[in-house]
Design a protein around this motif. Structure first.
Motif, PDB file in Angstrom:
ATOM      1  N   LEU A 183       2.605  -4.974  -1.960  1.00  0.00           N
ATOM      2  CA  LEU A 183       3.555  -4.489  -0.968  1.00  0.00           C
ATOM      3  C   LEU A 183       2.978  -4.759   0.412  1.00  0.00           C
ATOM      4  O   LEU A 183       1.904  -4.265   0.755  1.00  0.00           O
ATOM      5  CB  LEU A 183       3.804  -2.996  -1.154  1.00  0.00           C
ATOM      6  N   LEU A 184       3.706  -5.546   1.197  1.00  0.00           N
ATOM      7  CA  LEU A 184       3.272  -5.936   2.529  1.00  0.00           C
ATOM      8  C   LEU A 184       4.278  -5.415   3.542  1.00  0.00           C
ATOM      9  O   LEU A 184       5.484  -5.636   3.401  1.00  0.00           O
ATOM     10  CB  LEU A 184       3.159  -7.460   2.627  1.00  0.00           C
ATOM     11  N   SER A 185       3.790  -4.748   4.556  1.00  0.00           N
ATOM     12  CA  SER A 185       4.673  -4.264   5.611  1.00  0.00           C
ATOM     13  C   SER A 185       5.145  -5.435   6.464  1.00  0.00           C
ATOM     14  O   SER A 185       4.407  -6.385   6.711  1.00  0.00           O
ATOM     15  CB  SER A 185       3.940  -3.249   6.485  1.00  0.00           C
ATOM     16  N   GLY A 186       6.375  -5.334   6.932  1.00  0.00           N
ATOM     17  CA  GLY A 186       6.881  -6.290   7.897  1.00  0.00           C
ATOM     18  C   GLY A 186       7.182  -5.622   9.228  1.00  0.00           C
ATOM     19  O   GLY A 186       7.881  -6.183  10.069  1.00  0.00           O
ATOM     20  N   ASP A 187       6.632  -4.418   9.406  1.00  0.00           N
ATOM     21  CA  ASP A 187       6.876  -3.638  10.621  1.00  0.00           C
ATOM     22  C   ASP A 187       5.527  -3.186  11.168  1.00  0.00           C
ATOM     23  O   ASP A 187       4.914  -2.253  10.646  1.00  0.00           O
ATOM     24  CB  ASP A 187       7.761  -2.431  10.302  1.00  0.00           C
ATOM     25  N   ASP A 188       5.061  -3.850  12.226  1.00  0.00           N
ATOM     26  CA  ASP A 188       3.720  -3.582  12.752  1.00  0.00           C
ATOM     27  C   ASP A 188       3.527  -2.126  13.135  1.00  0.00           C
ATOM     28  O   ASP A 188       2.447  -1.557  12.927  1.00  0.00           O
ATOM     29  CB  ASP A 188       3.450  -4.468  13.967  1.00  0.00           C
ATOM     30  N   ALA A 189       4.551  -1.504  13.676  1.00  0.00           N
ATOM     31  CA  ALA A 189       4.402  -0.140  14.194  1.00  0.00           C
ATOM     32  C   ALA A 189       4.103   0.873  13.094  1.00  0.00           C
ATOM     33  O   ALA A 189       3.463   1.894  13.348  1.00  0.00           O
ATOM     34  CB  ALA A 189       5.659   0.278  14.961  1.00  0.00           C
ATOM     35  N   THR A 190       4.559   0.603  11.874  1.00  0.00           N
ATOM     36  CA  THR A 190       4.348   1.550  10.768  1.00  0.00           C
ATOM     37  C   THR A 190       3.450   0.977   9.677  1.00  0.00           C
ATOM     38  O   THR A 190       3.327   1.562   8.594  1.00  0.00           O
ATOM     39  CB  THR A 190       5.693   1.964  10.147  1.00  0.00           C
ATOM     40  N   ALA A 191       2.805  -0.151   9.942  1.00  0.00           N
ATOM     41  CA  ALA A 191       2.045  -0.835   8.894  1.00  0.00           C
ATOM     42  C   ALA A 191       0.864  -0.017   8.389  1.00  0.00           C
ATOM     43  O   ALA A 191       0.568  -0.022   7.183  1.00  0.00           O
ATOM     44  CB  ALA A 191       1.567  -2.193   9.397  1.00  0.00           C
ATOM     45  N   VAL A 192       0.175   0.683   9.275  1.00  0.00           N
ATOM     46  CA  VAL A 192      -0.970   1.480   8.829  1.00  0.00           C
ATOM     47  C   VAL A 192      -0.494   2.602   7.910  1.00  0.00           C
ATOM     48  O   VAL A 192      -1.080   2.847   6.841  1.00  0.00           O
ATOM     49  CB  VAL A 192      -1.768   2.029  10.029  1.00  0.00           C
ATOM     50  N   ALA A 193       0.571   3.279   8.284  1.00  0.00           N
ATOM     51  CA  ALA A 193       1.126   4.331   7.431  1.00  0.00           C
ATOM     52  C   ALA A 193       1.609   3.745   6.103  1.00  0.00           C
ATOM     53  O   ALA A 193       1.460   4.368   5.032  1.00  0.00           O
ATOM     54  CB  ALA A 193       2.270   5.042   8.145  1.00  0.00           C
ATOM     55  N   PHE A 194       2.188   2.563   6.149  1.00  0.00           N
ATOM     56  CA  PHE A 194       2.651   1.866   4.947  1.00  0.00           C
ATOM     57  C   PHE A 194       1.479   1.620   3.996  1.00  0.00           C
ATOM     58  O   PHE A 194       1.572   1.850   2.784  1.00  0.00           O
ATOM     59  CB  PHE A 194       3.301   0.546   5.373  1.00  0.00           C
ATOM     60  N   CYS A 195       0.355   1.179   4.552  1.00  0.00           N
ATOM     61  CA  CYS A 195      -0.823   0.924   3.724  1.00  0.00           C
ATOM     62  C   CYS A 195      -1.454   2.224   3.223  1.00  0.00           C
ATOM     63  O   CYS A 195      -1.963   2.280   2.100  1.00  0.00           O
ATOM     64  CB  CYS A 195      -1.839   0.099   4.509  1.00  0.00           C
ATOM     65  N   GLN A 196      -1.404   3.265   4.033  1.00  0.00           N
ATOM     66  CA  GLN A 196      -1.890   4.566   3.569  1.00  0.00           C
ATOM     67  C   GLN A 196      -1.077   5.068   2.371  1.00  0.00           C
ATOM     68  O   GLN A 196      -1.601   5.760   1.500  1.00  0.00           O
ATOM     69  CB  GLN A 196      -1.822   5.592   4.696  1.00  0.00           C
ATOM     70  N   ALA A 197       0.211   4.682   2.358  1.00  0.00           N
ATOM     71  CA  ALA A 197       1.086   5.099   1.257  1.00  0.00           C
ATOM     72  C   ALA A 197       0.890   4.253   0.009  1.00  0.00           C
ATOM     73  O   ALA A 197       1.480   4.553  -1.032  1.00  0.00           O
ATOM     74  CB  ALA A 197       2.547   5.028   1.708  1.00  0.00           C
ATOM     75  N   GLY A 198       0.081   3.193   0.110  1.00  0.00           N
ATOM     76  CA  GLY A 198      -0.203   2.353  -1.055  1.00  0.00           C
ATOM     77  C   GLY A 198       0.020   0.882  -0.839  1.00  0.00           C
ATOM     78  O   GLY A 198      -0.194   0.075  -1.756  1.00  0.00           O
ATOM     79  N   GLY A 199       0.461   0.480   0.374  1.00  0.00           N
ATOM     80  CA  GLY A 199       0.673  -0.926   0.675  1.00  0.00           C
ATOM     81  C   GLY A 199      -0.635  -1.695   0.750  1.00  0.00           C
ATOM     82  O   GLY A 199      -1.726  -1.117   0.832  1.00  0.00           O
TER      83      GLY A 199
END
Length: 296
Positions: A183-199
């Protein structure tokens, strides 16, 4: 599998609107030196709607030659004509690239069944890895989790770039997609939170301008140092927001021109130069981020 800070690379053009291959070389070398994990060329940030298929193939061959095996090269092969996407994919298969980023069809507004058939056809045209790309804010087409889960059963559909900024999607995809599936974020502003959630990383616009800094954020995430990742990312918050002050990649190109990584900030119509207000905003944002201390 692709992870970390992956750049959605702009396509450099000269003042005549032709592809600037010297500029492409300069950017790829810079990303390799800066620790970027992989490079997406001819994606939507690379102005793919204004690139011909011949240009996309030429860009792929050039990028592979420049990279010389030092960094993975992915190519945007999406569009809103499935047969055309299949034919382009078949042409790109032998260019030496490592995979594809395939955006949802824009304008057509297909049903979820249509999206399943569209991506299945494109994935069937290659043995290379395919990353799905869901960006409903640009395409008016939202790829549901249900269809992502079904597509993950295809052997070469290995990841999704999710630009919805909806962090609630992550848990279900982690649980139900065939593994391994990234799972890769495509939104820089929320990418860290996305990765914290398992991205597993980001396909980033900000990395065009702050390659080393974005690589550091995702290295911290990979090592489990969330506090450091959040701190580093906070310093980039202005870029995450203001690189979209006008239609992307207008601001990213101006920033790269200011940083002297591009000889020209030229875009292809219907995109035009960043406004004076936008230019001033980007110059100030670069200064605030510690990337650019001088006047442009």
């Amino acid at each position: 599998m692709f992870s970390g800070s992956i750049v959605a690379l702009i396509t450099p053009f000269n003042g005549d609107g032709e592809i600037d291959y010297d500029g492409l070389d300069r950017l790829i070398q810079w990303h390799i030196q800066s620790g970027t994990s992989a490079i997406v060329i001819a994606g939507t940030t690379g102005e793919s709607p204004t690139l011909s298929d011949d240009e996309k193939v030429a860009l792929a061959k050039a990028a592979v030659a420049i990279a010389g095996g030092r960094i993975d090269i992915l190519v945007g092969n999406g569009g809103n004509n499935t047969l055309a996407c299949v034919r382009l994919t078949e042409r790109l298969n032998d260019t030496g690239i490592q995979g594809y980023l395939t955006v949802t069809p824009f304008y057509n507004k297909p049903t979820q069944a249509g999206l399943l058939a569209h991506f299945t056809a494109i994935a069937g045209a290659t043995s290379l890895p395919v990353i799905l790309y869901n960006v409903p804010g640009r395409t008016l087409c939202d790829l549901s989790n249900e269809i992502v889960i079904k597509l993950s059963e295809l052997n070469n559909v290995i990841a999704i770039k999710d630009a919805t900024a909806d962090l609630t999607r992550v848990a279900e995809l982690l649980e139900k997609c065939r593994q391994p599936f990234h799972l890769l974020s495509g939104d820089d502003a929320t990418a860290v939170a996305f990765c914290q959630a398992g991205g597993h990383g980001v396909i980033s616009v900000t990395a065009n301008v702050a390659a080393r800094e974005m690589a550091a954020v995702h290295a911290a995430l990979a090592s489990g140092d969330i506090k450091e990742a959040v701190l580093l990312d906070k310093q980039l918050a202005g870029l995450h927001e203001n690189l979209f002050i006008e239609s992307s990649p207008m601001a990213a190109k101006w920033a790269l021109y200011c940083l002297k990584l591009l000889d020209s900030a030229h875009l292809r119509l219907p995109l035009v130069d960043l406004s004076s207000t936008g230019k001033n905003c980007i110059e100030q944002t670069l200064k605030d981020s510690g990337l650019y201390p001088q006047e442009c």
